[in-house]
Write a protein that holds these residues in place. Structure first.
Motif, PDB file in Angstrom:
ATOM      1  N   PHE A  68     -20.095   1.992   8.394  1.00 58.53           N
ATOM      2  CA  PHE A  68     -19.524   3.315   8.637  1.00 58.53           C
ATOM      3  C   PHE A  68     -19.349   4.087   7.327  1.00 58.53           C
ATOM      4  CE2 PHE A  68     -18.526   1.132  12.520  1.00 58.53           C
ATOM      5  CZ  PHE A  68     -18.419   2.105  13.497  1.00 58.53           C
ATOM      6  N   ASP A  69     -19.979   3.580   6.255  1.00 56.62           N
ATOM      7  CA  ASP A  69     -19.841   4.179   4.923  1.00 56.62           C
ATOM      8  C   ASP A  69     -18.379   4.243   4.493  1.00 56.62           C
ATOM      9  OD1 ASP A  69     -22.599   4.611   4.600  1.00 56.62           O
ATOM     10  OD2 ASP A  69     -22.500   6.488   5.714  1.00 56.62           O
ATOM     11  N   GLY A  70     -17.607   3.255   4.942  1.00 60.57           N
ATOM     12  CA  GLY A  70     -16.194   3.217   4.622  1.00 60.57           C
ATOM     13  C   GLY A  70     -15.896   2.333   3.424  1.00 60.57           C
ATOM     14  N   THR A  71     -14.627   2.274   3.066  1.00 62.51           N
ATOM     15  CA  THR A  71     -14.149   1.478   1.946  1.00 62.51           C
ATOM     16  C   THR A  71     -13.054   0.539   2.436  1.00 62.51           C
ATOM     17  OG1 THR A  71     -14.587   3.276   0.382  1.00 62.51           O
ATOM     18  CG2 THR A  71     -13.074   1.544  -0.337  1.00 62.51           C
ATOM     19  N   VAL A  72     -13.161  -0.736   2.084  1.00 62.72           N
ATOM     20  CA  VAL A  72     -12.111  -1.694   2.401  1.00 62.72           C
ATOM     21  C   VAL A  72     -11.063  -1.610   1.300  1.00 62.72           C
ATOM     22  CG1 VAL A  72     -11.527  -4.123   2.762  1.00 62.72           C
ATOM     23  CG2 VAL A  72     -13.683  -3.212   3.653  1.00 62.72           C
ATOM     24  N   VAL A  75     -10.142   1.583   4.906  1.00 59.98           N
ATOM     25  CA  VAL A  75      -9.713   0.637   5.937  1.00 59.98           C
ATOM     26  C   VAL A  75      -8.973  -0.547   5.331  1.00 59.98           C
ATOM     27  CG1 VAL A  75     -10.501  -0.878   7.807  1.00 59.98           C
ATOM     28  CG2 VAL A  75     -11.663   1.308   7.386  1.00 59.98           C
ATOM     29  N   LEU A  76      -7.873  -0.930   5.976  1.00 61.75           N
ATOM     30  CA  LEU A  76      -7.161  -2.162   5.657  1.00 61.75           C
ATOM     31  C   LEU A  76      -7.510  -3.187   6.730  1.00 61.75           C
ATOM     32  CD1 LEU A  76      -5.042  -3.896   4.167  1.00 61.75           C
ATOM     33  CD2 LEU A  76      -3.288  -2.763   5.555  1.00 61.75           C
ATOM     34  N   TYR A  95       0.820  -1.212   0.000  1.00 59.31           N
ATOM     35  CA  TYR A  95       0.000   0.000   0.000  1.00 59.31           C
ATOM     36  C   TYR A  95       0.854   1.262   0.000  1.00 59.31           C
ATOM     37  CZ  TYR A  95      -3.314  -3.617   1.018  1.00 59.31           C
ATOM     38  OH  TYR A  95      -4.054  -4.763   0.943  1.00 59.31           O
ATOM     39  N   LEU A  96       1.979   1.195  -0.730  1.00 55.91           N
ATOM     40  CA  LEU A  96       2.877   2.343  -0.827  1.00 55.91           C
ATOM     41  C   LEU A  96       2.156   3.594  -1.313  1.00 55.91           C
ATOM     42  CD1 LEU A  96       6.169   0.913  -2.402  1.00 55.91           C
ATOM     43  CD2 LEU A  96       5.878   1.856  -0.112  1.00 55.91           C
ATOM     44  N   ARG A  97       1.280   3.426  -2.290  1.00 51.46           N
ATOM     45  CA  ARG A  97       0.637   4.572  -2.937  1.00 51.46           C
ATOM     46  C   ARG A  97      -0.816   4.758  -2.522  1.00 51.46           C
ATOM     47  NH1 ARG A  97       5.186   6.972  -3.945  1.00 51.46           N
ATOM     48  NH2 ARG A  97       6.590   5.795  -5.305  1.00 51.46           N
ATOM     49  N   ASP A  98      -1.258   4.019  -1.523  1.00 56.52           N
ATOM     50  CA  ASP A  98      -2.663   4.088  -1.116  1.00 56.52           C
ATOM     51  C   ASP A  98      -2.829   4.964   0.123  1.00 56.52           C
ATOM     52  OD1 ASP A  98      -4.390   2.025  -2.739  1.00 56.52           O
ATOM     53  OD2 ASP A  98      -2.506   1.012  -2.328  1.00 56.52           O
ATOM     54  N   ASN A  99      -3.925   5.676   0.160  1.00 55.91           N
ATOM     55  CA  ASN A  99      -4.301   6.422   1.362  1.00 55.91           C
ATOM     56  C   ASN A  99      -5.147   5.521   2.248  1.00 55.91           C
ATOM     57  OD1 ASN A  99      -3.069   8.880   0.586  1.00 55.91           O
ATOM     58  ND2 ASN A  99      -4.811   9.349  -0.729  1.00 55.91           N
ATOM     59  N   ILE A 100      -4.658   5.245   3.426  1.00 53.42           N
ATOM     60  CA  ILE A 100      -5.362   4.376   4.365  1.00 53.42           C
ATOM     61  C   ILE A 100      -5.572   5.153   5.662  1.00 53.42           C
ATOM     62  CG2 ILE A 100      -5.199   2.253   5.743  1.00 53.42           C
ATOM     63  CD1 ILE A 100      -3.608   1.031   3.454  1.00 53.42           C
ATOM     64  N   ASP A 101      -6.792   5.093   6.189  1.00 50.14           N
ATOM     65  CA  ASP A 101      -7.129   5.840   7.396  1.00 50.14           C
ATOM     66  C   ASP A 101      -7.032   4.993   8.662  1.00 50.14           C
ATOM     67  OD1 ASP A 101      -7.844   8.272   6.003  1.00 50.14           O
ATOM     68  OD2 ASP A 101      -9.644   7.224   5.333  1.00 50.14           O
ATOM     69  N   ALA A 102      -7.208   3.685   8.531  1.00 50.48           N
ATOM     70  CA  ALA A 102      -7.192   2.831   9.719  1.00 50.48           C
ATOM     71  C   ALA A 102      -6.962   1.377   9.329  1.00 50.48           C
ATOM     72  CB  ALA A 102      -8.513   2.959  10.485  1.00 50.48           C
ATOM     73  N   VAL A 103      -6.427   0.628  10.276  1.00 47.99           N
ATOM     74  CA  VAL A 103      -6.286  -0.821  10.143  1.00 47.99           C
ATOM     75  C   VAL A 103      -7.288  -1.459  11.098  1.00 47.99           C
ATOM     76  CG1 VAL A 103      -4.751  -2.807  10.486  1.00 47.99           C
ATOM     77  CG2 VAL A 103      -3.847  -0.687   9.511  1.00 47.99           C
TER      78      VAL A 103
END
Length: 277
Positions: free
Chosen positions: A222-226, A199-200, A126-134
């Motif tokens: 939570f209207d989130g994206t995996v 989310v990851l 996930y070098l180029r990915d924006n992730i907000d939480a694990v």
């Protein structure tokens, strides 16, 4: 007090390694070391080359008044292969086989050296990915999720099967376990995850994937994206509920030829380094 270059390089490397994915301005470093920005830029060039040659990570520079430098950790493919082979040999032990085809991993996932390497390897995808939480499920996946979150420099959240009073209001979902086909419930505190988060999902061991599918459903509440799913080890399963995931190890137990366990590398080469199977 002006700082010598050798001292600056050591301190800058430590500072950036402790703050992965954080943009640090050249002005901050110039003030910290009482040095010119041109000298800081030269120092960053040295660190960038060294990090890349050693397979430590990427050092990205962002131009402009609001720019600076950001360290993004990753693991080179050769180092990953060595690491996976070492843990494969550790797991390939018949005494680790548990009832139901599960495998004992708690001792390995309690070792800081293994967690640090596993966290770097999973984060590499996930070098180029924006992730907000694990996200992970209590309790055995917690150390691995924390290790990945540390490399990504994001929070990690823990899904539980029973709400604690200290969690406050929660969101709950029902899910179907992949192996036993039982309906179970999992919950997450409303304050743990921001609406719309990317989310990851991380876990220690997966068979059919029912628990992970439940976490994915919870993210949608939570209207989130995996963004992705990663596991330390996957077991053999007649039914797989997930189409896409990354595994470091693949574990077969109760084999027909009488062998109690067979451990091979997971699909990490194909998923992280985009190598053909």
């Amino acid at each position: 007090m002006k700082t010598r270059r050798s001292d600056r390089l050591v301190d800058m490397a430590r500072y950036m390694l402790e703050r992965p994915r954080t943009l640090i301005s050249l002005s901050y470093f110039a003030k910290r070391y009482d040095s010119a920005k041109s000298s800081i830029s030269e120092d960053l060039s040295i660190l960038k080359r060294t990090f890349q040659e050693r397979g430590t990570g990427l050092l990205e520079t962002v131009p402009g008044a609001a720019g600076g430098a950001r360290f993004v950790p990753y693991m080179a493919e050769d180092e990953a292969k060595t690491f996976i082979e070492e843990i494969r040999q550790d797991v390939n032990d018949e005494t680790r086989v548990l009832p139901g085809g599960y495998v004992y991993l708690s001792d390995l996932l309690g070792r800081p050296d293994i967690l640090r390497q596993a966290g770097r390897l999973i984060a590499t995808q996930y070098l180029r990915d924006n992730i907000d939480a694990v996200m992970t499920a209590a309790t055995k996946g917690v150390p691995l999720a924390q290790a990945v979150a540390e490399q990504l420099n994001v929070p990690f959240v823990i899904v539980r099967d029973d709400a604690k009073v200290t969690e406050g209001p929660t969101v709950s979902v029902n899910y179907l376990t992949g192996s036993s086909k039982r309906v179970e419930k999992m919950e997450l505190s409303r304050r743990s995850l921001r609406t719309g988060s990317r989310v990851l999902v991380v876990d220690d061991f997966m068979k059919a994937g029912g628990t992970i599918q439940g976490m994915q459903t919870l993210v949608s509440e939570f209207d989130g994206t995996v963004v992705g799913t990663a596991v330390f080890a996957e077991g053999r399963s007649a039914t797989r509920l997930l189409d896409r995931f990354t595994s470091l190890l693949h574990v077969d137990t109760n084999l027909k030829n009488g062998e109690p366990i067979l451990v091979t590398a997971g699909n990490y080469l194909q998923e992280i380094y985009k190598r053909e199977a």
